[in-house]
Design a protein around this motif. Structure first.
Motif, PDB file in Angstrom:
ATOM      1  N   GLN A 142      -4.865 -41.296 -26.436  1.00 14.99           N
ATOM      2  CA  GLN A 142      -4.014 -40.141 -26.712  1.00 14.99           C
ATOM      3  C   GLN A 142      -4.324 -38.945 -25.819  1.00 14.99           C
ATOM      4  O   GLN A 142      -5.484 -38.657 -25.534  1.00 14.99           O
ATOM      5  N   THR A 143      -3.273 -38.238 -25.408  1.00 12.49           N
ATOM      6  CA  THR A 143      -3.459 -36.960 -24.717  1.00 12.49           C
ATOM      7  C   THR A 143      -3.914 -35.926 -25.742  1.00 12.49           C
ATOM      8  O   THR A 143      -3.695 -36.086 -26.948  1.00 12.49           O
ATOM      9  N   GLU A 145      -2.576 -33.112 -26.394  1.00  9.81           N
ATOM     10  CA  GLU A 145      -1.403 -32.572 -27.082  1.00  9.81           C
ATOM     11  C   GLU A 145      -0.891 -33.532 -28.149  1.00  9.81           C
ATOM     12  O   GLU A 145      -0.532 -33.129 -29.264  1.00  9.81           O
ATOM     13  N   TYR A 146      -0.848 -34.815 -27.818  1.00  6.89           N
ATOM     14  CA  TYR A 146      -0.421 -35.828 -28.784  1.00  6.89           C
ATOM     15  C   TYR A 146      -1.434 -35.892 -29.924  1.00  6.89           C
ATOM     16  O   TYR A 146      -1.068 -35.956 -31.109  1.00  6.89           O
ATOM     17  N   ARG A 175     -10.827 -36.880 -27.522  1.00  7.43           N
ATOM     18  CA  ARG A 175     -11.043 -36.838 -26.073  1.00  7.43           C
ATOM     19  C   ARG A 175     -12.409 -37.438 -25.729  1.00  7.43           C
ATOM     20  O   ARG A 175     -12.554 -38.166 -24.735  1.00  7.43           O
ATOM     21  N   TRP A 178     -12.675 -41.347 -25.466  1.00  3.94           N
ATOM     22  CA  TRP A 178     -12.293 -41.957 -24.184  1.00  3.94           C
ATOM     23  C   TRP A 178     -13.365 -41.712 -23.128  1.00  3.94           C
ATOM     24  O   TRP A 178     -13.722 -42.623 -22.366  1.00  3.94           O
ATOM     25  N   GLY A 210       4.560 -36.338 -21.897  1.00  6.78           N
ATOM     26  CA  GLY A 210       3.220 -36.275 -21.342  1.00  6.78           C
ATOM     27  C   GLY A 210       2.372 -37.471 -21.753  1.00  6.78           C
ATOM     28  O   GLY A 210       1.597 -38.004 -20.958  1.00  6.78           O
ATOM     29  N   GLN A 211       2.528 -37.913 -22.994  1.00  5.69           N
ATOM     30  CA  GLN A 211       1.781 -39.079 -23.461  1.00  5.69           C
ATOM     31  C   GLN A 211       2.227 -40.344 -22.733  1.00  5.69           C
ATOM     32  O   GLN A 211       1.399 -41.167 -22.337  1.00  5.69           O
ATOM     33  N   ARG A 214       0.765 -40.428 -19.306  1.00  9.33           N
ATOM     34  CA  ARG A 214      -0.656 -40.824 -19.336  1.00  9.33           C
ATOM     35  C   ARG A 214      -0.791 -42.341 -19.474  1.00  9.33           C
ATOM     36  O   ARG A 214      -1.629 -42.957 -18.804  1.00  9.33           O
TER      37      ARG A 214
END
Length: 311
Positions: A142-143, A145-146, A175, A178, A210-211, A214
């Motif tokens: 996941q980004t 933002e997501y 984050r 990952w 955006g997701q 990515r």
């Protein structure tokens, strides 16, 4: 509350590079030095800072000198009390992640649910990871933002309000998952999602676009494959719940574990009979999924649609 007033606006807090110290300084020393700089820039005494952690001035001093192990809760209480801007919070998060890694203790933030902690450890040990997701993008990919939209949906009250500091820490934890996965060497990763996971709107079109970008970028990386089961192919999902199959390089032979996610918890399966059922579901999912090339074309089309929706 601190005895001395200070300006909490982000413009007064100068963000410092993580590399201000020597490159070979232990992460704990860098974290302590950063906490000290943050306090001194705000012209706060040790006693004033201690009020934020409901502790003593000597405890804050030990944290700043890295003379004792720090709790994440105390660090984040100081960060919140100092009114740190986003960039400064991101630096503190990275330092905490490096401290955990350096000390070889927790590979996860203290806001990570207990049922997920074992999975995070297993991901870092695995040589192969297969993840099936019917409804959402896997947390590992996941980004920010997501992830924020997902966390808000979980933590918000009936009026849509949530503790912003807690939301931010949950986003950092995703984050870090990952980053820790990559630091561990990165297992071979195969992700299969139902197409509905790419249509389900967790936020606005910009977040989803955006997701998707990515996912496309990650799928260009060696050892990572991301494929989609199309929703218009007349197929039924191969499993009603998300699950992850991991292969661990234990000796004398490899060990397999399946993590099955539920609404408020998870099961870990090592029984051979159940493992065989999930291996069959993996094979079915791979048989239903589009090739990587066709999956990428589908995601690029969805990106264009999301971008058009933004205008």
């Amino acid at each position: 509350m601190p005895a001395e007033p200070y300006d909490r606006s982000p413009s007064t807090a100068r963000v410092l590079s993580l590399h201000r110290g020597r490159r070979d300084d232990p992460p704990a020393l860098l974290l302590g030095a950063q906490l000290r700089r943050m306090r001194e820039e705000r012209r706060l005494t040790l006693e004033a800072a201690a009020a934020f952690i409901r502790g003593s001035a000597s405890k804050v001093s030990r944290m700043e000198r890295a003379e004792s192990a720090v709790s994440e809760r105390d660090v984040w209480d100081l960060v919140e009390g100092y009114g740190s801007p986003a960039d400064e919070r991101a630096e503190i998060n990275e330092l905490l992640r490096r401290v955990r890694r350096d000390q070889g203790k927790k590979e996860y933030s203290d806001v990570t649910p207990g049922f997920l902690r074992r999975l995070v450890r297993l991901e870092q040990r695995a040589v192969r990871v297969f993840s099936y997701e019917p409804y959402a993008v896997p947390g590992l990919l996941q980004t920010p933002e997501y992830a924020r939209a997902m966390v808000l949906s979980e933590l918000a009250d009936e009026d849509g309000r949530a503790d912003e500091a807690l939301v931010e820490r949950h986003v950092f934890a995703r984050r870090n998952r990952w980053a820790d996965f990559c630091d561990a060497g990165g297992a071979e990763l195969l992700v299969i999602m139902d197409e509905r996971a790419l249509h389900w709107s967790v936020s606005d079109d910009a977040v989803m676009a955006g997701q998707l970008r990515r996912l496309l970028d990650l799928a260009e990386t060696d050892g990572i494959s991301i494929r989609v089961i199309p929703r218009d192919g007349g197929f039924r999902a191969p499993a009603p719940l998300a699950f992850t199959h991991l292969v661990l390089p234990d000796r004398p032979q490899q060990v397999q574990v399946v993590y099955v996610e539920k609404i408020d918890g998870a099961d870990y399966c090592t029984d051979e009979t159940r493992l065989e059922k999930y291996r069959a579901r993996m094979e079915r999912a791979m048989g239903l999924a589009l090739s990587w090339e066709d999956s990428a074309r589908l995601m690029r089309r969805l990106v264009r649609e999301k971008e058009a929706g933004e205008r």
